[in-house]
Enzyme design. Structure first.
Site: not given
Ligand code: NAD
Length: 471
Positions: A246, A280
């Site tokens: 990720e 993020c």
């Protein structure tokens, strides 16, 4: 004092290694030392993996339901300790105290549902076509390395460790070198519920991370930067180790000409400045239709001026410090470069206090500016203008990243049509990118490789095996 339900546990400390050093954890708002942990010597990692392998058979044989029941009480453990964990999280990472508390409570409050999803996803399934009966098992891979970043320093370890454990893997956690103390506190609480060596922790920087990736692990669950993810993917290729990556993002927000301008500006400010932009799925690029750009920018300035910069312990602070000097310099350099190349500063900018970056709005940007291309991870709202929906889609997709995105517009069919053409893994319409319960958390393009959550995400922590017999 943390209410640790710690059992006697052979920590991965340096007691027998005279070359031992410690990792100092600094308060990013003040630069003061918060505490320290022993760095795990590289030479110890083989033994740690050996312990994880030895613990594997009993843990694997419990089955997913029993493992889930072993983990379920952890929700209460986290909640019982939130008053001690939250200040430690703020001291070590810098985010405002209510957000630190929210991070911990959200892990606790969602744990039961996550475990139910895991049971549902990983229990054996039977298929019968009239001639053959097949049972599909979702078995653990073996030893899992969970390598995590600092921006959600409790949630990110939790997010990697819980599904890996529930799936029957044993886990070696390597938290960020910037936030080892909160990860250690999390670990100390969780091991109180687990058999010996089912979960272990190692501390250090990328050297320990690389050594862990190169050790005899079966699955690498990594959350962090794109560059580190690429390196890990390369290293994992040798043994064809399984990976779930990720990675970073450069999320676009498209504001169509029929959008609720105030709602879009409020979202843009919240999503650009939350956690000082160190998320993020922060909004990192804002594309607004030229027809409404002036009104949008006025509203964005209003919401930016409502932000309060400061130490996360101060009442009312919404934007804390940058995690470290390197990250602060990177953000300031991107702002300065954009301004040198013609960007306008609509709010913030100027002299940034030590350890902090002022919440800043830049306008008149384009893709020649580094700040519109490379991940910023700082409290900057970056505005560019477009003339047609097609142009907005093209600009949004002009990035190697593809994590989240958002589209604001009141004609929902039109907004959905734009959303469907954006090459991100998660796209929100008039909201952030997170999906309904049970949705995967997924990055497209260079924002991810494999993914978490949802039935398919949970299954990525396992090896499918099919056993078939004639009817
Ligand atoms: P980072 O990649 O520098 O470090 C992350 C972790 O990996 C740390 O524990 C580090 O020690 C370790 N590491 C670094 N290089 C390594 C290597 N080559 N091999 C093995 N381990 C290595 O990232 P960071 O600065 O800690 O975190 C910020 C990044 O994380 C941002 O890019 C952000 O977008 C990303 N992130 C992504 C998600 C997501 O869901 N996609 C969530 C949170 C953060």
């Amino acid at each position: 004092m943390l209410h640790l339900r710690k059992k006697e546990y052979p920590m991965t400390t340096l007691t027998t290694d005279t070359s031992a050093t410690t990792l100092k954890s600094l308060n990013p708002a003040t630069g003061e030392v918060v505490g320290e942990v022993p760095i795990t010597p590289i030479s110890e990692i083989g033994n740690i993996i050996g312990n994880a392998k030895a613990a594997l058979p009993n843990w694997r044989n419990l089955g997913v339901k029993e493992r889930a029941e072993t983990l379920r009480p952890f929700a209460k453990v986290l909640l019982d300790n939130v008053d001690e964990l939250a200040p430690l999280l703020t001291k070590e990472m810098g985010k405002p105290l209510p957000e630190a508390r929210g991070e911990i409570e959200s892990c606790a409050n969602r744990l039961g549902e996550t475990l139910d999803e895991l049971i549902d996803a990983l229990d054996a399934e039977v298929l019968d076509d009239g001639k053959v009966t097949s049972t599909i098992y979702h078995d653990p891979f073996g030893v899992c390395a969970a390598i995590t970043p600092w921006n959600f320093p409790l949630a990110m370890p939790h997010w990697g460790v819980i599904p890996a454990l529930a799936a029957g893997n044993t886990v070696v956690l390597k938290p960020s070198e910037d936030t080892p103390l909160i990860a250690q506190a999390y670990f100390d609480l969780l091991i109180g519920l687990l058999p010996t060596d089912v979960l272990q922790i190692i501390h250090g920087d990328d050297e320990q991370g690389k050594a862990l990736v190169n050790s005899d692990v079966d699955l690498i669950v990594f959350t962090g930067s794109r560059d580190a993810g690429k390196h890990i993917l390369g290293s994992a290729s040798d043994g064809l180790k399984r990976v779930i990556l990720e990675l970073g993002g450069k999320d676009p927000l498209i504001v169509l000409d029929d959008a609720d301008i105030d709602a879009a500006a409020k979202f843009a400010a919240g999503s650009s400045f939350r956690n000082a932009g160190q998320v993020c799925v922060s909004t990192e690029r804002i594309y607004v239709d030229k027809k409404i750009a002036d009104q949008f920018e006025t509203a964005l300035i209003k919401y930016t001026n409502q932000q309060k910069l400061g130490d996360g312990f101060e009442e009312g602070v919404t934007v804390g410090p940058m995690i470290n000097d390197r990250q602060r310099e990177h953000v300031i350099n991107q702002i300065d470069e954009a301004v040198r190349q013609g960007a306008k500063v609509l709010a913030g900018g100027g002299e940034h206090p030590d350890h902090f970056v002022n919440p800043t709005v830049l306008s008149d940007l384009n893709h020649n500016h580094d700040i519109m291309c490379a991940e910023t991870f700082g409290p900057v709202a970056c505005v560019a203008k477009f003339s047609t929906d097609d142009e907005a889609i093209e600009l949004a997709n002009d990035s190697p990243y593809g994590l989240g995105a958002a589209v604001f517009g009141t004609d929902l069919d039109r907004a959905a049509n734009v959303a469907r053409q954006i090459q991100s893994g998660m796209i929100g319409i008039n909201k952030g990118c997170g999906g309904a319960s049970g949705s995967p958390w997924v990055g497209a393009k260079q924002s991810g490789f494999g993914y978490h959550s949802g039935k398919e995400g949970h299954r990525q922590f396992t090896q499918a095996r099919v056993v078939s017999k004639m009817k």
